[in-house]
Every structure is written in structure tokens, then in C-alpha cells.
Scaffold this active site. Structure first.
Site, PDB file in Angstrom:
ATOM      1  N   ASN A  88       0.977  -1.375  -0.363  1.00  0.00           N
ATOM      2  CA  ASN A  88      -0.275   0.239  -0.043  1.00  0.00           C
ATOM      3  C   ASN A  88       0.395   1.286  -0.412  1.00  0.00           C
ATOM      4  OD1 ASN A  88      -2.746  -1.299  -0.016  1.00  0.00           O
ATOM      5  ND2 ASN A  88      -2.289  -1.603   2.111  1.00  0.00           N
ATOM      6  N   SER A 113       5.219  11.537   6.394  1.00  0.00           N
ATOM      7  CA  SER A 113       4.606  11.610   7.879  1.00  0.00           C
ATOM      8  C   SER A 113       5.957  11.914   9.273  1.00  0.00           C
ATOM      9  CB  SER A 113       4.307  10.276   8.279  1.00  0.00           C
ATOM     10  OG  SER A 113       4.243  10.242   9.962  1.00  0.00           O
ATOM     11  N   TYR A 150       6.187   1.825   9.779  1.00  0.00           N
ATOM     12  CA  TYR A 150       5.568   3.132   8.564  1.00  0.00           C
ATOM     13  C   TYR A 150       6.468   3.383   8.049  1.00  0.00           C
ATOM     14  CZ  TYR A 150       2.115   6.711   8.177  1.00  0.00           C
ATOM     15  OH  TYR A 150       1.373   7.630   8.667  1.00  0.00           O
ATOM     16  N   LYS A 154       6.973   5.759   4.902  1.00  0.00           N
ATOM     17  CA  LYS A 154       7.298   7.164   4.629  1.00  0.00           C
ATOM     18  C   LYS A 154       8.749   7.483   3.890  1.00  0.00           C
ATOM     19  CE  LYS A 154       3.471   7.157   4.737  1.00  0.00           C
ATOM     20  NZ  LYS A 154       2.082   7.816   3.288  1.00  0.00           N
TER      21      LYS A 154
HETATM   22  N1  LIG Z   1      -4.220  11.241   9.742  1.00  0.00           N
HETATM   23  C1  LIG Z   1      -2.613  12.429   9.955  1.00  0.00           C
HETATM   24  O1  LIG Z   1      -2.232  13.062  11.051  1.00  0.00           O
HETATM   25  C2  LIG Z   1      -1.150  11.719   9.248  1.00  0.00           C
HETATM   26  C3  LIG Z   1      -1.611  10.918   8.315  1.00  0.00           C
HETATM   27  N2  LIG Z   1      -0.575  10.712   7.576  1.00  0.00           N
HETATM   28  C4  LIG Z   1      -0.647   9.839   6.002  1.00  0.00           C
HETATM   29  O2  LIG Z   1      -1.666  10.648   5.332  1.00  0.00           O
HETATM   30  C5  LIG Z   1      -2.373  10.064   4.614  1.00  0.00           C
HETATM   31  C6  LIG Z   1      -3.941  10.158   5.121  1.00  0.00           C
HETATM   32  O3  LIG Z   1      -3.626   9.232   6.246  1.00  0.00           O
HETATM   33  P1  LIG Z   1      -5.500   9.637   6.593  1.00  0.00           P
HETATM   34  O4  LIG Z   1      -6.487  10.358   6.133  1.00  0.00           O
HETATM   35  O5  LIG Z   1      -5.279   9.560   8.309  1.00  0.00           O
HETATM   36  O6  LIG Z   1      -5.536   8.381   6.651  1.00  0.00           O
HETATM   37  P2  LIG Z   1      -6.912   7.165   6.116  1.00  0.00           P
HETATM   38  O7  LIG Z   1      -6.654   6.259   6.443  1.00  0.00           O
HETATM   39  O8  LIG Z   1      -8.606   8.365   6.942  1.00  0.00           O
HETATM   40  O9  LIG Z   1      -7.126   7.628   5.089  1.00  0.00           O
HETATM   41  C7  LIG Z   1      -6.361   6.653   3.934  1.00  0.00           C
HETATM   42  C8  LIG Z   1      -7.282   6.695   2.796  1.00  0.00           C
HETATM   43  O10 LIG Z   1      -6.195   5.954   2.073  1.00  0.00           O
HETATM   44  C9  LIG Z   1      -7.390   4.828   1.772  1.00  0.00           C
HETATM   45  N3  LIG Z   1      -6.331   3.751   0.507  1.00  0.00           N
HETATM   46  C10 LIG Z   1      -5.880   3.401   1.416  1.00  0.00           C
HETATM   47  N4  LIG Z   1      -4.679   1.855   0.655  1.00  0.00           N
HETATM   48  C11 LIG Z   1      -4.870   2.431  -0.220  1.00  0.00           C
HETATM   49  C12 LIG Z   1      -4.938   1.819  -1.779  1.00  0.00           C
HETATM   50  N5  LIG Z   1      -4.224   0.469  -1.996  1.00  0.00           N
HETATM   51  N6  LIG Z   1      -5.482   2.015  -2.823  1.00  0.00           N
HETATM   52  C13 LIG Z   1      -6.652   3.182  -2.654  1.00  0.00           C
HETATM   53  N7  LIG Z   1      -6.812   3.576  -2.035  1.00  0.00           N
HETATM   54  C14 LIG Z   1      -5.997   3.363  -0.605  1.00  0.00           C
HETATM   55  C15 LIG Z   1      -8.161   4.385   2.063  1.00  0.00           C
HETATM   56  O11 LIG Z   1      -9.066   4.050   1.648  1.00  0.00           O
HETATM   57  C16 LIG Z   1      -8.769   5.358   3.068  1.00  0.00           C
HETATM   58  O12 LIG Z   1      -9.824   6.628   2.935  1.00  0.00           O
HETATM   59  C17 LIG Z   1      -1.691   8.824   4.490  1.00  0.00           C
HETATM   60  O13 LIG Z   1      -0.893   8.165   3.500  1.00  0.00           O
HETATM   61  C18 LIG Z   1      -1.046   8.640   6.403  1.00  0.00           C
HETATM   62  O14 LIG Z   1       0.296   8.223   5.850  1.00  0.00           O
HETATM   63  C19 LIG Z   1       0.644  10.591   7.456  1.00  0.00           C
HETATM   64  C20 LIG Z   1       0.901  12.047   9.155  1.00  0.00           C
HETATM   65  C21 LIG Z   1      -0.851  11.994  10.115  1.00  0.00           C
HETATM   66  O1  LIG Z   2       1.740   9.068  10.853  1.00  0.00           O
HETATM   67  C1  LIG Z   2       0.559   9.538  11.382  1.00  0.00           C
HETATM   68  O2  LIG Z   2       1.353   9.778  12.569  1.00  0.00           O
HETATM   69  C2  LIG Z   2       0.077  10.503  13.283  1.00  0.00           C
HETATM   70  C3  LIG Z   2       0.566  11.179  14.616  1.00  0.00           C
HETATM   71  O3  LIG Z   2       1.161  10.067  15.204  1.00  0.00           O
HETATM   72  P1  LIG Z   2       1.039   9.277  16.536  1.00  0.00           P
HETATM   73  O4  LIG Z   2       1.600   8.977  16.792  1.00  0.00           O
HETATM   74  O5  LIG Z   2       0.670  10.388  17.731  1.00  0.00           O
HETATM   75  O6  LIG Z   2      -0.654   9.060  16.477  1.00  0.00           O
HETATM   76  C4  LIG Z   2      -1.493   9.267  13.684  1.00  0.00           C
HETATM   77  O7  LIG Z   2      -2.034   9.788  14.402  1.00  0.00           O
HETATM   78  C5  LIG Z   2      -1.727   9.058  12.157  1.00  0.00           C
HETATM   79  O8  LIG Z   2      -2.592   7.911  12.163  1.00  0.00           O
HETATM   80  C6  LIG Z   2      -0.672   8.499  11.407  1.00  0.00           C
HETATM   81  O9  LIG Z   2      -0.897   8.709  10.079  1.00  0.00           O
END
Ligand SMILES: NC(=O)C1=CN([C@@H]2O[C@H](COP(=O)(O)OP(=O)(O)OC[C@H]3O[C@@H](n4cnc5c(N)ncnc54)[C@H](O)[C@@H]3O)[C@@H](O)[C@H]2O)C=CC1
Ligand SMILES: O=C1O[C@H](COP(=O)(O)O)[C@@H](O)[C@H](O)[C@H]1O
EC number: 1.1.1.388
Length: 251
Positions: A88, A113, A150, A154
Site C-alpha cells: 500500500n 509523516s 510505517y 514514508k
Molecule cells: N492523519 C494524520 O494525522 C496523518 C496522516 N498521514 C498520512 O496521510 C495519508 C492519509 O492519512 P489519513 O487520511 O489519516 O488515513 P485514512 O486511513 O483516513 O485515509 C487513507 C485513505 O486511503 C485509502 N487507501 C488506503 N490504501 C489504499 C490503496 N492501496 N489504494 C487506494 N486507496 C487506498 C483508504 O481507503 C482511505 O480512504 C496517509 O498516507 C498517512 O500516512 C501522515 C501523518 C499524519
Molecule cells: O503518521 C501518522 O501520525 C499521526 C500522529 O502520530 P501519533 O504517533 O502521535 O499517533 C497519527 O495519528 C496518524 O494516524 C499517522 O498516520
């Protein structure tokens, strides 16, 4: 002229924060991609492609006519096992970069991340580095130092971006996102408060990734928190990022 923007992972938390903030932006034509079909409770201001980013043909098709890619799709769990991050987050991300250069995309923003550099948070530095009066800063010039697989995935996405920039001229910005939460910062979690990214700052930051001119960049994606150990100076300088939120304003 309108910019065609492909947003992968559009149904997720970050994708929805971006779309909530930018859905009314008339200069963008959105193409939204996620492996999960759209649901009625979310914001989808454009054509929706249900596809897995590991499906090369589907990604190539979704990339046709696109100017800018915001690549968020992937497994966001810090506990994600290799069996998930390899397809993924690594293979899938390479497929998206490859399709982008094949389609002549101009700019590519990669959702990296804080976990790409999590191992800088050593026992000696924590919890002091999470506090306002501590001066330790990471600024994006340091080497990746992941503390989990993870984070390795990244860091790999960032290196793939370096390769696709150097070999193919794709403009790439890797945004090391902190901790995105809606309305208020994480409660009783100093680390989370230091790396808080509000929804409106998130939308603004990715808006800048669409509009700004850059070569290859690694920036931090956090709000302008008083507590911080990530510098946002590079995001300000190169992208014109002007965050409006600060976790200190939330009690
Ligand atoms: N939410 C946060 O605070 C943070 C998020 N990120 C990064 O941001 C990105 C989005 O994270 P979130 O929105 O929190 O996660 P999330 O899980 O809410 O959204 C990820 C989306 O990607 C889709 N997805 C996953 N694998 C897939 C695949 N193989 N093909 C197509 N779609 C796929 C899922 O269906 C989901 O809708 C991720 O790459 C995550 O690593 C990084 C740091 C912090
Ligand atoms: O990359 C990500 O980081 C956030 C923050 O990390 P945490 O260790 O403080 O939880 C995390 O919430 C998010 O799911 C992840 O994708």
C-alpha cells in the site's frame, strides 16, 4: 486555466480535511481516487475513481490529463505491518509516481509523516522536546530516522520522490504531516499538541502545494504551535504556507 488535481485517499481524514477547505475553489478540477467507494456523509467535489493504487492500469487511467497529484492513499497506522506497508505505501506509491511522470504531471505532493523521523525522539530528548521552551528542531534537512515500519514506508516514499524528481523532472514536495485532528488539538498528549495540524491549516498547506513552484522539498506539516520540534520555515519560504492555528490557543 483550471488545474486538474488528482487526490488519492480522498475518502480518508486528510483527504476530507483538504476537500472541506478547498471544495469551493473554482480553479481546481478534482479527480478523487480511493479504493473504498464514496459514502453519502463525505465531501466529493469531483469525479470519483474507485481504484487500488497497486493497480497500475487503473492508476494510469486515473492520471490522464492531471496537472497536480496529492498522494495520500496508504496505510496510516504506525503499527502497520510490512505485509501492508509494502503493497500500500511503497509499491502503491511507486505506481502513482510512475503514472504521474508517464502522464506529464507537473507537481506531486506526497503525504509523508512525522514517523519518518520518529526515532529522533530519544529518551534523552523527551519529553522536553515537546515543550514550548525547548529549542530542538528538525527542519527537513536531516536524514530520515523512522521508529517503525510505517515510518520506513514514508521515508521510502520521500526517496522515491527524490528519484522521480532527479530522473524525470517531476516537482515533488514531501509533507511530513504531524497529527491532524478536527476542531482542537489532541488532549493530554504533549507530543500530539507539538505536532498538531488543524483542518484549515491542512487544507491551506495542500493548496500551497498545488500553487507554489518547487523542485524537490521536504517540509513539515504542522500548525504554528508554540510547542514545536519541527520547523515550518521551509514550508513558509518555499510554499508560502501561512498557518493560522496554534495548539496553545486551545486551553
Ligand atoms: N492523519 C494524520 O494525522 C496523518 C496522516 N498521514 C498520512 O496521510 C495519508 C492519509 O492519512 P489519513 O487520511 O489519516 O488515513 P485514512 O486511513 O483516513 O485515509 C487513507 C485513505 O486511503 C485509502 N487507501 C488506503 N490504501 C489504499 C490503496 N492501496 N489504494 C487506494 N486507496 C487506498 C483508504 O481507503 C482511505 O480512504 C496517509 O498516507 C498517512 O500516512 C501522515 C501523518 C499524519
Ligand atoms: O503518521 C501518522 O501520525 C499521526 C500522529 O502520530 P501519533 O504517533 O502521535 O499517533 C497519527 O495519528 C496518524 O494516524 C499517522 O498516520
Amino acid at each position: 486555466m483550471a488545474q486538474s488535481v488528482l487526490l488519492t485517499g480522498a475518502s480518508g481524514r486528510v483527504g476530507q480535511a483538504i476537500l472541506e477547505g478547498l471544495a469551493d475553489e473554482r480553479e481546481y478540477e478534482w479527480r478523487l481516487l480511493d479504493r473504498d467507494p464514496p459514502t453519502g456523509d463525505r465531501n466529493y467535489p469531483g469525479e470519483f475513481v474507485v481504484a487500488d493504487i497497486t493497480d497500475e492500469e487503473a492508476v494510469r487511467e486515473a492520471m490522464e490529463g492531471i496537472d497536480v497529484v496529492l498522494h495520500l492513499a496508504g496505510d496510516p497506522r504506525k503499527t502497520a505491518p510490512w505485509e501492508s506497508v509494502l503493497p500500500n505505501n511503497i509499491d502503491g506509491t511507486q505506481t502513482v509516481y510512475e503514472a504521474a511522470v508517464g502522464a506529464g504531471v507537473d507537481k506531486f505532493a506526497f503525504a509523508s509523516s512525522n514517523h519518518a523521523v520518529g526515532a529522533y525522539e530519544t529518551d534523552e530528548r523527551t519529553p522536553d522536546m515537546y515543550r514550548e521552551d525547548d529549542e530542538f528542531r528538525l527542519d527537513g534537512t536531516e536524514l530520515p530516522r523512522p521508529g517503525n515500519l510505517y515510518g520506513v514506508s514514508k521515508a521510502t516514499g520521500e526517496i522515491l520522490g527524490r528519484y522521480y524528481h532527479d530522473e524525470y523532472g517531476l516537482s515533488v514536495v514531501c509533507v511530513r504531516i504531524g497529527n491532524l485532528t478536527k476542531d482542537h488539538p489532541p488532549i493530554d498528549y504533549e507530543r500530539g499538541q507539538a505536532m498538531w495540524l488543524s483542518h484549515r491549516d491542512c487544507a491551506h498547506l495542500f493548496d500551497r502545494c498545488i500553487r507554489a513552484e518547487y523542485d524537490y522539498e521536504v517540509v513539515y506539516g504542522i500548525s504554528d504551535n508554540d510547542r514545536k520540534y519541527y520547523s515550518i520555515e521551509r514550508a513558509r519560504e518555499v510554499l508560502g504556507y501561512e498557518p493560522r492555528d496554534n495548539s496553545a490557543d486551545h486551553g
